[in-house]
Structures are given as structure tokens and as C-alpha cells.
Design a protein around this motif. Sequence first.
Motif, mmCIF file in Angstrom:
data_model
loop_
_atom_site.group_PDB
_atom_site.id
_atom_site.type_symbol
_atom_site.label_atom_id
_atom_site.label_comp_id
_atom_site.label_asym_id
_atom_site.label_seq_id
_atom_site.Cartn_x
_atom_site.Cartn_y
_atom_site.Cartn_z
ATOM 1 N N ALA A 150 -71.360 -60.327 19.896
ATOM 2 C CA ALA A 150 -71.042 -60.255 21.313
ATOM 3 C C ALA A 150 -70.113 -59.095 21.562
ATOM 4 C CB ALA A 150 -70.386 -61.541 21.792
ATOM 5 N N ALA A 151 -69.799 -58.867 22.849
ATOM 6 C CA ALA A 151 -68.860 -57.821 23.222
ATOM 7 C C ALA A 151 -67.618 -58.454 23.796
ATOM 8 C CB ALA A 151 -69.484 -56.897 24.271
ATOM 9 N N SER A 152 -66.516 -57.713 23.742
ATOM 10 C CA SER A 152 -65.293 -58.214 24.374
ATOM 11 C C SER A 152 -64.682 -57.121 25.207
ATOM 12 C CB SER A 152 -64.287 -58.673 23.318
ATOM 13 O OG SER A 152 -63.821 -57.588 22.579
ATOM 14 N N ALA A 153 -64.752 -57.305 26.523
ATOM 15 C CA ALA A 153 -64.164 -56.332 27.427
ATOM 16 C C ALA A 153 -63.759 -57.060 28.681
ATOM 17 C CB ALA A 153 -65.168 -55.227 27.767
ATOM 18 N N GLY A 154 -62.912 -56.425 29.483
ATOM 19 C CA GLY A 154 -62.534 -57.074 30.731
ATOM 20 C C GLY A 154 -61.330 -56.408 31.328
ATOM 21 N N GLU A 155 -61.009 -56.821 32.524
ATOM 22 C CA GLU A 155 -59.812 -56.302 33.154
ATOM 23 C C GLU A 155 -58.595 -56.844 32.424
ATOM 24 O OE1 GLU A 155 -60.074 -54.120 35.306
ATOM 25 O OE2 GLU A 155 -62.206 -54.282 35.723
ATOM 26 N N PRO A 156 -57.528 -56.044 32.251
ATOM 27 C CA PRO A 156 -56.372 -56.491 31.503
ATOM 28 C C PRO A 156 -55.760 -57.785 32.024
ATOM 29 C CG PRO A 156 -56.259 -54.132 31.921
ATOM 30 C CD PRO A 156 -57.411 -54.667 32.720
ATOM 31 N N ASP A 157 -55.874 -58.055 33.321
ATOM 32 C CA ASP A 157 -55.257 -59.258 33.857
ATOM 33 C C ASP A 157 -56.244 -60.408 33.991
ATOM 34 O OD1 ASP A 157 -55.333 -58.298 37.399
ATOM 35 O OD2 ASP A 157 -56.810 -58.166 35.779
ATOM 36 N N ALA A 158 -57.412 -60.288 33.372
ATOM 37 C CA ALA A 158 -58.415 -61.348 33.471
ATOM 38 C C ALA A 158 -58.129 -62.419 32.437
ATOM 39 C CB ALA A 158 -59.820 -60.780 33.287
ATOM 40 N N ALA A 159 -57.067 -63.173 32.655
ATOM 41 C CA ALA A 159 -56.674 -64.189 31.686
ATOM 42 C C ALA A 159 -57.584 -65.398 31.751
ATOM 43 C CB ALA A 159 -55.231 -64.624 31.954
ATOM 44 N N LEU A 160 -58.177 -65.661 32.921
ATOM 45 C CA LEU A 160 -59.048 -66.801 33.078
ATOM 46 C C LEU A 160 -60.457 -66.331 33.378
ATOM 47 C CD1 LEU A 160 -56.748 -69.070 35.286
ATOM 48 C CD2 LEU A 160 -57.160 -69.243 32.812
ATOM 49 N N PRO A 161 -61.475 -67.105 32.935
ATOM 50 C CA PRO A 161 -62.848 -66.735 33.234
ATOM 51 C C PRO A 161 -63.067 -66.645 34.742
ATOM 52 C CG PRO A 161 -62.755 -68.493 31.596
ATOM 53 C CD PRO A 161 -61.366 -68.328 32.138
ATOM 54 N N GLN A 162 -63.849 -65.652 35.146
ATOM 55 C CA GLN A 162 -64.165 -65.493 36.549
ATOM 56 C C GLN A 162 -65.441 -66.258 36.875
ATOM 57 O OE1 GLN A 162 -64.441 -61.333 37.306
ATOM 58 N NE2 GLN A 162 -62.332 -60.923 36.734
ATOM 59 N N PRO A 219 -67.597 -58.776 29.502
ATOM 60 C CA PRO A 219 -66.338 -59.307 28.978
ATOM 61 C C PRO A 219 -66.462 -60.555 28.114
ATOM 62 C CG PRO A 219 -66.111 -58.740 31.295
ATOM 63 C CD PRO A 219 -67.566 -58.656 30.979
ATOM 64 N N LEU A 220 -65.773 -60.551 27.005
ATOM 65 C CA LEU A 220 -65.415 -61.751 26.254
ATOM 66 C C LEU A 220 -63.902 -61.851 26.373
ATOM 67 C CD1 LEU A 220 -66.494 -63.990 24.300
ATOM 68 C CD2 LEU A 220 -65.826 -62.488 22.437
ATOM 69 N N VAL A 279 -60.740 -56.219 22.596
ATOM 70 C CA VAL A 279 -61.041 -56.127 21.159
ATOM 71 C C VAL A 279 -61.570 -57.464 20.665
ATOM 72 C CG1 VAL A 279 -60.148 -55.650 18.854
ATOM 73 C CG2 VAL A 279 -59.221 -54.416 20.830
ATOM 74 N N SER A 280 -62.659 -57.419 19.910
ATOM 75 C CA SER A 280 -63.194 -58.631 19.301
ATOM 76 C C SER A 280 -63.615 -58.344 17.871
ATOM 77 C CB SER A 280 -64.387 -59.168 20.090
ATOM 78 O OG SER A 280 -65.489 -58.292 19.977
ATOM 79 N N VAL A 281 -63.680 -59.401 17.061
ATOM 80 C CA VAL A 281 -64.214 -59.299 15.705
ATOM 81 C C VAL A 281 -65.362 -60.285 15.585
ATOM 82 C CG1 VAL A 281 -62.084 -58.508 14.616
ATOM 83 C CG2 VAL A 281 -62.493 -60.965 14.866
ATOM 84 N N ASN A 282 -66.336 -59.919 14.743
ATOM 85 C CA ASN A 282 -67.503 -60.778 14.586
ATOM 86 C C ASN A 282 -67.917 -60.850 13.127
ATOM 87 O OD1 ASN A 282 -69.515 -58.426 14.232
ATOM 88 N ND2 ASN A 282 -68.544 -57.980 16.199
ATOM 89 N N PHE A 283 -68.551 -61.956 12.777
ATOM 90 C CA PHE A 283 -69.005 -62.202 11.415
ATOM 91 C C PHE A 283 -70.392 -62.825 11.459
ATOM 92 C CE2 PHE A 283 -64.418 -62.675 11.656
ATOM 93 C CZ PHE A 283 -63.979 -61.830 10.647
ATOM 94 N N ALA A 284 -71.157 -62.593 10.385
ATOM 95 C CA ALA A 284 -72.481 -63.198 10.278
ATOM 96 C C ALA A 284 -72.835 -63.378 8.813
ATOM 97 C CB ALA A 284 -73.536 -62.328 10.965
ATOM 98 N N SER A 285 -73.582 -64.442 8.522
ATOM 99 C CA SER A 285 -74.030 -64.695 7.157
ATOM 100 C C SER A 285 -75.325 -65.491 7.189
ATOM 101 C CB SER A 285 -72.970 -65.468 6.364
ATOM 102 O OG SER A 285 -73.442 -65.782 5.068
ATOM 103 N N ALA A 286 -76.244 -65.145 6.303
ATOM 104 C CA ALA A 286 -77.484 -65.909 6.152
ATOM 105 C C ALA A 286 -77.422 -66.831 4.950
ATOM 106 C CB ALA A 286 -78.664 -64.956 6.006
ATOM 107 N N THR A 287 -76.267 -66.883 4.273
ATOM 108 C CA THR A 287 -76.152 -67.667 3.041
ATOM 109 C C THR A 287 -76.541 -69.139 3.217
ATOM 110 O OG1 THR A 287 -74.452 -66.163 2.195
ATOM 111 C CG2 THR A 287 -74.607 -68.336 1.176
ATOM 112 N N PRO A 288 -76.061 -69.857 4.259
ATOM 113 C CA PRO A 288 -76.469 -71.266 4.401
ATOM 114 C C PRO A 288 -77.979 -71.438 4.461
ATOM 115 C CG PRO A 288 -74.616 -70.799 5.827
ATOM 116 C CD PRO A 288 -75.076 -69.473 5.286
ATOM 117 N N PHE A 289 -78.680 -70.548 5.168
ATOM 118 C CA PHE A 289 -80.137 -70.621 5.253
ATOM 119 C C PHE A 289 -80.768 -70.276 3.907
ATOM 120 C CE2 PHE A 289 -84.263 -68.644 5.902
ATOM 121 C CZ PHE A 289 -84.907 -69.534 6.754
ATOM 122 N N GLN A 290 -80.265 -69.228 3.251
ATOM 123 C CA GLN A 290 -80.837 -68.794 1.978
ATOM 124 C C GLN A 290 -80.736 -69.868 0.910
ATOM 125 O OE1 GLN A 290 -78.225 -65.250 2.173
ATOM 126 N NE2 GLN A 290 -79.987 -64.124 1.401
#
Length: 252
Positions: free
Chosen positions: A19-31, A54-55, A80-91
Motif C-alpha cells: 500500500a501507499a502512505s501519504a496525506g496531509e500532515p494534520d490528517a490525524a483522523l480518517p476523512q 493516504p495511509l 512514510v510506510s513500511v511493508n512486508f510480504a512472504s509466501a512461506t506459509p503457502f509454500q
Amino acid sequence: MTPRIICLFMLSLVLPGAAASAGEPDAALPQAASSGWFENPARTRGLTGTTALPLHAGEGFIGQQALFFTVAEVGLSDRVSVNFASATPFQLMFTETSFSLLGGIKLTTPLSEKLHLAVGVQGGTYDSDFPGSLGHHSAVAAYGTLTYGTGDANLSLTVQPIYVWARDDDGGLMVLPMLGGFLRLGEHWGLTGEVALSPVRAMADAFAFATAGARLMGQRWSVDLGVLAGQQLRGQDVPAFVPGASFLFHWR
């Protein structure tokens, strides 16, 4: 599709980021959506790709993408966001030798009220003795995404160079432009899809694919049901059609 193309495509599914993470600096709550509906929790992604919408800080999700990858995304801040992915459980359900882990970081910024830009880098490794997987592979990617619109209706363009290599192989570079969009037709559902065409030969021939499907959603969950049509541009005259599904739990 050849096994090498399949490996490249599986990596490309998660390399753009969950996903992406962007937004207005004062967007503390979901719009809330302008229609009065709850905010689309999956606004940051398409069926296989990503958007630059925004995320919020502290927001995130975890789940299964295309039933193959276990994915997670967390917003460290509104930009800023971080993301992770793994196929190990399926494999592990099918093979004895299996390991995969991909991760990355994304930075986003609003260029205007309805135009967002996201850039990031990701990389990881994939290893499996599953037939056709060709064993150990590694990949690294840098990408940029432009999204115009809102969480209820948007269009995104992503350009992503992906370099993939394997043991005893010099590897190759694939450049993957992708155009995708989403249209919300009701409070709990909408339509989404993408088209991608790789103009650069990588570990195998260049290829193209398209996706189309429906998204069902609540405030804390989303389900994507769709079909992918892929065609290797040389050596294959007809596309292969593959159904898929993604199930994600969202939190704020």
C-alpha cells in the motif's frame, strides 16, 4: 507463461508494496467519503498494484494477497510506510524447501488535493523447490506512482524497474509500467483493474497482463475477487486466465 515469467510476475505482485502512505500532515483522523460512506480501507491498492493515496499514521493491514502472499503494511507517519510480504506459509503446504521475504519503504506526498506521488524501494528473496519455481531468486526494485482522484474513484500510473537474479544466473532487468483504477459503486463495493506491459526483456521474454474484478469492503476488512489475463509476447499466442482473491484485515 514460462516458469521464469511466472517467477518475475509473482515478485512483481508484491514489489510495488502492499500500500501507499501519504496525506496531509494534520490528517490525524480518517476523512469520510464525500458521499457520506465510510472511508475506503483499501484505497491504497488495486488488485495487484498500488496507489499513492493516504495511509494514515498508525493505520495498516494484514492478510493474503492473491491467496499466495501474506502481506502487511503499517503507516509510520502520514508520509512514510513500511511493508512486508512472504509466501512461506503457502509454500510450506506443498514443499519442504521454502522461504521468501520481501520488504520495503515508501514515501509519499500530496501534490494537490487530488494528486498524490509515491516513491519507494523494495527487495527480497524467494526460494522454493515447487515445480517451475526455478529455485532461489532475489529481486530489488525502485518505483514511482502517481494517483489522481479520491478513495472512491481514482486512476494510478506506476513505473517500476525490477532487477531479478538467481544462482548461477546474471539475472535481468524488467521495466513494468502499470495503469490501474478503482470506481466505488456502493458503500460496500466497487470495481477495480489494471493493465501492464513490460517493454524490456528480462529473464525471459517481455510480457503483458491485465486484471479486472470487484472489491467488497467494510470499515475493517476488504475482499478482492478478480481475474488475471497474462500473455507472453513471444512464443504464446493466447493469454492464460487465472482467477484470484485477496483477503485483508485493516486497522486504524
